[in-house]
Enzyme design. Structure first.
Site, PDB file in Angstrom:
ATOM      1  CB  CYS A   1     -73.572  34.711 -48.508  1.00 41.96           C
ATOM      2  SG  CYS A   1     -73.510  34.765 -50.134  1.00 41.96           S
TER       3      CYS A   1
ATOM      4  CB  THR B   1     -43.510  25.628 -33.032  1.00 43.61           C
ATOM      5  OG1 THR B   1     -42.525  24.991 -33.555  1.00 43.61           O
ATOM      6  CG2 THR B   1     -44.838  24.659 -33.384  1.00 43.61           C
TER       7      THR B   1
ATOM      8  CB  CYS C   1     -70.580  32.554 -49.240  1.00 47.26           C
ATOM      9  SG  CYS C   1     -72.134  31.452 -48.660  1.00 47.26           S
TER      10      CYS C   1
ATOM     11  CG  ASN D   1     -41.939  16.408 -37.398  1.00 48.19           C
ATOM     12  OD1 ASN D   1     -42.032  17.396 -37.484  1.00 48.19           O
ATOM     13  ND2 ASN D   1     -42.896  15.598 -37.016  1.00 48.19           N
TER      14      ASN D   1
ATOM     15  CB  THR E   1     -46.462  17.945 -41.675  1.00 47.67           C
ATOM     16  OG1 THR E   1     -47.839  17.475 -41.802  1.00 47.67           O
ATOM     17  CG2 THR E   1     -45.337  17.462 -42.570  1.00 47.67           C
TER      18      THR E   1
ATOM     19  CB  CYS F   1     -73.336  30.013 -52.501  1.00 51.15           C
ATOM     20  SG  CYS F   1     -72.959  31.627 -52.267  1.00 51.15           S
TER      21      CYS F   1
ATOM     22  NE  ARG G   1     -53.648  15.596 -36.143  1.00 53.09           N
ATOM     23  CZ  ARG G   1     -54.330  16.336 -37.043  1.00 53.09           C
ATOM     24  NH1 ARG G   1     -53.574  17.246 -37.598  1.00 53.09           N
ATOM     25  NH2 ARG G   1     -55.401  16.205 -37.515  1.00 53.09           N
TER      26      ARG G   1
ATOM     27  CG  HIS H   1     -54.927  22.356 -45.157  1.00 52.20           C
ATOM     28  ND1 HIS H   1     -54.438  21.638 -44.020  1.00 52.20           N
ATOM     29  CD2 HIS H   1     -55.019  21.175 -46.122  1.00 52.20           C
ATOM     30  CE1 HIS H   1     -54.147  20.150 -44.277  1.00 52.20           C
ATOM     31  NE2 HIS H   1     -54.654  20.012 -45.629  1.00 52.20           N
TER      32      HIS H   1
ATOM     33  CG  ASP I   1     -48.426  30.529 -40.727  1.00 45.01           C
ATOM     34  OD1 ASP I   1     -47.759  30.871 -41.576  1.00 45.01           O
ATOM     35  OD2 ASP I   1     -48.065  29.605 -39.948  1.00 45.01           O
TER      36      ASP I   1
END
Length: 415
Positions: free
Chosen positions: A300, A170, A276, A364, A340, A279, A178, A268, A251
């Site tokens: 694809c 940030t 694709c 955090n 997180t 597939c 969130r 992630h 990022d």
């Protein structure tokens, strides 16, 4: 028993006190009552160096004094609060606030014991449970933080694993997901959704791939740079204290900070590869980026499905390497969780992998997880605030900031 500490004690015979070199040799990390092996409410006799439990347990310290005919062994020091008690006075003449100091000789014992309790040798499992009930959350946090810093800077913690989320980016200008002004809030307003997760779902991308392309086009329209937290992870890797970072971010700022890809698990996904969604065929990321810039969804060649960067959407599987490396967390001696909310599975379950002897440090703005950070007997620590501010303080307290500043901040025009 309520007492008012005296300002002096006339019963100290310095010649009868245990010599300091002998006092230094006492294995305080194994301290227990000589008579009953109790590990709570302990006092150390400054005549013989032996430890005994106090009046709130089996009162063996007083019995030790009685057994020596009330002539010697009268000066004892508390392992809990470093107060010194005289059985002749039936009073303490030094308390933990430093109000009463009777002589330099006695102060040296206090100083050494204090140094031990806040050093790399201190084992909180022998902490006095009875009296720890009276510590405030702030005091417990201060004790734990001090112990953590001492261990870190003295090279006693050398296998650190990071679990990081959007909060670490940030300060680089990238909104979190969130937060009050985060990505999810913008998405819900823009597309009139009750839950932003719908937007970032596999189902939504299959039906309306142009929406994700539009979001990624906006994201890629700006250039972002790593901050203090990213370089801190790089710093610890360079110091051979960290081998692996699990990140939820795509990022790529870890890479921009100079961290080798082999040290990062993009749980992630990332924007550096394409595929694709139907597939899973690999697709040239440059082709996908061109489509994103031109608002043209790439299809694809093999199955005709929509293609995207390899970022993980809801209801998509995480990369295989995430599961292959998840058990690495069992081997570390520190797990640092930064930025997180720990609400997305299976990433959040990585915390269950940490072994019970590992330090867990949460950095955090809000508390996350189900940790017990205000139990003096464990190694769980919550540091509330902005990531960069806390990381900077850790660097200062470890005595590393000048080195860190010269290597990373000055070169990257950061403060």
């Amino acid at each position: 028993m309520l007492v008012v500490p005296t300002k002096n004690c006339t019963h100290i015979n310095c010649e009868k006190l245990i010599p300091l070199p002998e006092f230094y040799k006492i294995p305080f990390h194994l301290i227990k009552c000589e008579n009953c092996s109790e590990t709570c409410e302990l006092w150390i006799c400054l005549t013989c160096g032996k430890s005994f439990c106090g009046r709130y347990k089996n009162n063996h310290c007083y019995l030790h004094y009685i057994s020596n005919n009330k002539k010697e062994h009268n000066i004892v020091i508390s392992f809990l609060d470093l107060s010194v008690w005289c059985y002749h006075c039936e009073n303490n003449f030094f308390n933990d606030f430093g109000n009463y100091i009777v002589n330099n000789t006695c102060q040296k014992y206090i100083d050494y014991l204090a140094q031990f309790k806040f050093s790399v040798n201190y084992n909180p499992n022998v902490y006095d449970i009875f009296n720890s009930l009276f510590l405030t959350k702030g005091q417990i946090k201060e004790i734990k933080y001090h112990n953590f810093i001492e261990l870190l800077k003295n090279n006693k913690l050398n296998k650190i694993t990071f679990l990081v989320g959007a909060g670490i980016s940030t300060s680089s200008g990238i909104p979190d997901f969130r937060g009050t002004n985060g990505v999810f809030m913008d998405i819900m307003k823009k597309y009139n959704l009750k839950r932003a997760e719908e937007f970032f779902s596999k189902k939504n991308f299959l039906e309306k791939p142009e929406l994700l392309y539009d979001y990624l086009k906006q994201f890629k329209s700006k250039e972002y740079f790593p901050n203090i937290t990213h370089f801190f992870m790089k710093y610890l890797i360079d110091k051979k204290k960290c081998e692996l970072i699990f990140t939820q971010n795509f990022d790529g700022l870890e890479i921009k900070a100079g961290i080798n890809k082999n040290n990062i698990i993009f749980a992630h996904g990332s924007l550096t590869e394409g595929h694709c969604i139907s597939c899973n065929e690999n697709v040239d990321i440059n082709l996908i980026n061109k489509g994103i810039n031109c608002n043209n969804v790439i299809k694809c060649e093999k199955c005709g499905g929509p293609c995207k960067p390899r970022i993980v959407l809801y209801n998509e599987d995480l990369p295989e390497i995430f599961y292959e490396k998840a058990d690495y967390a069992k081997e570390c001696d520190v797990g640092i969780i930064i930025g997180t909310e720990l609400v997305v599975d299976p990433f959040s379950r990585l915390t269950n992998k940490f072994n019970k002897n590992a330090w867990i440090v949460i950095i955090n703005k809000t508390f996350v997880g189900d940790f017990d950070c205000y139990n003096i007997l464990n190694k769980q620590l919550f540091l509330e605030g902005y990531c960069d501010d806390i990381i900077k303080q850790i660097l200062v307290d470890c005595g590393w900031f000048d080195d860190f500043n010269n290597k990373y901040l000055i070169k990257n025009n950061l403060k």
